[in-house]
Design an enzyme around this catalytic site. Sequence first.
Site, PDB file in Angstrom:
ATOM      1  N   LYS A  91      48.074  15.912  46.540  1.00  0.00           N
ATOM      2  CA  LYS A  91      47.262  15.389  45.456  1.00  0.00           C
ATOM      3  C   LYS A  91      47.232  16.352  44.269  1.00  0.00           C
ATOM      4  CE  LYS A  91      42.604  13.888  44.893  1.00  0.00           C
ATOM      5  NZ  LYS A  91      41.262  13.656  45.384  1.00  0.00           N
ATOM      6  N   LYS A 123      42.692  20.567  40.948  1.00  0.00           N
ATOM      7  CA  LYS A 123      42.378  21.736  40.130  1.00  0.00           C
ATOM      8  C   LYS A 123      42.458  23.022  40.934  1.00  0.00           C
ATOM      9  CE  LYS A 123      37.835  19.561  39.964  1.00  0.00           C
ATOM     10  NZ  LYS A 123      36.833  19.011  39.090  1.00  0.00           N
ATOM     11  N   LYS A 125      38.273  23.861  53.259  1.00  0.00           N
ATOM     12  CA  LYS A 125      37.770  24.831  52.280  1.00  0.00           C
ATOM     13  C   LYS A 125      37.356  26.128  52.961  1.00  0.00           C
ATOM     14  CE  LYS A 125      36.004  21.699  48.699  1.00  0.00           C
ATOM     15  NZ  LYS A 125      34.803  21.368  47.899  1.00  0.00           N
TER      16      LYS A 125
END
Length: 335
Positions: A199, A202, A113
């Site tokens: 995966k 969102k 991230k």
Amino acid sequence: MAKPRILSGIQTTGDMHLGNYLGAIRNWVELQSDHECFLFMADLHAITVPHDPKTLAENTFKIAATYIACGIDPDTSTIFVQSQLPEHSELAWIFNCITPLNWLERMIQFKEKALKQGDNVSVGLMDYPVLQAADILLYEPDGVPVGEDQKQHLELTRDIAARLNFQFGSEDKPILKVPEPLIRKDGARIMSLTDGTKKMSKSDPSDQSRIDLTDAPAVITKKIKRAKTDPLRGLEFDNPERPECHNLLGIYQLLSNQTKAAVAAECQDMGWGQFKPLLAETTVEALRPIQEKYQALMSDRTYLQQVLANGKTKAQAIAAPTLDKVKAAIGFARL
Ligand code: TRP
């Protein structure tokens, strides 16, 4: 005998998709019958990356409505909002002071991230797993059902609990219970529709990569029609050369409530032209009752508010005494 307790949560960032349902929520619904479930909306985690204050509360309600629409029963399970309980932040602070910085620097999700955030990495993003440890340990659950990607965070949670116990408890009287991860080996891991090796997420910039639980039937059908496939005829599970095929069959299996063997037999001679309409129809029909219930819940804010207020009370009854126990062990003044 008391039912074993489980706890889990979803970060309130973005809309809920098929991966959240099949990979997480559906599993909780199954566990619900013989477990005491604490399920929450992780809105404190949602602000570890830049967020929009206009949608934060709405996302919390949306996820709460999704839990209930998917089958979580607010009368038997406790559904609550993380930011409503100051215990989470307070225990996270105490954990901050016993967690070595280099434990956090090792976290894979942080590194991934942080790369995406460039110069804008907050202290909160690095601290994310410490808050998660507080979320978990406050409730002293027996198990924490999460996806494979959360395994490292659960190990950290166990390490923090063990360290607190070691530093401030005695061997025969640990302060916090060390929880077990509940990572299902055969668990549903729903992959992207545009890349069967990634995966469903969102944060994927492409809408086409996922099916949102609120997508209209025509949108679902179109996304499935366009989903990446391969030129082979005859569909099969577990062929590493055919990740998309494995993923789409897996989605079909779960949504049609069949065994893997039954789906493998049904689809072994099919081509994509036959399978895709079948999958689209199955998905639309499986999501229809969830969508109807979701819409009804979202238009009854009073009810949702009541569920969450109730959840807060039930959660606090467990969390507050745990925090007190930790504060006493640390040695804070008691007035
Ligand atoms: N990190 C989890 C996720 O991204 C969400 C989460 C926050 C969580 N706190 C938790 C999950 C505690 C389980 C237990 O999915």
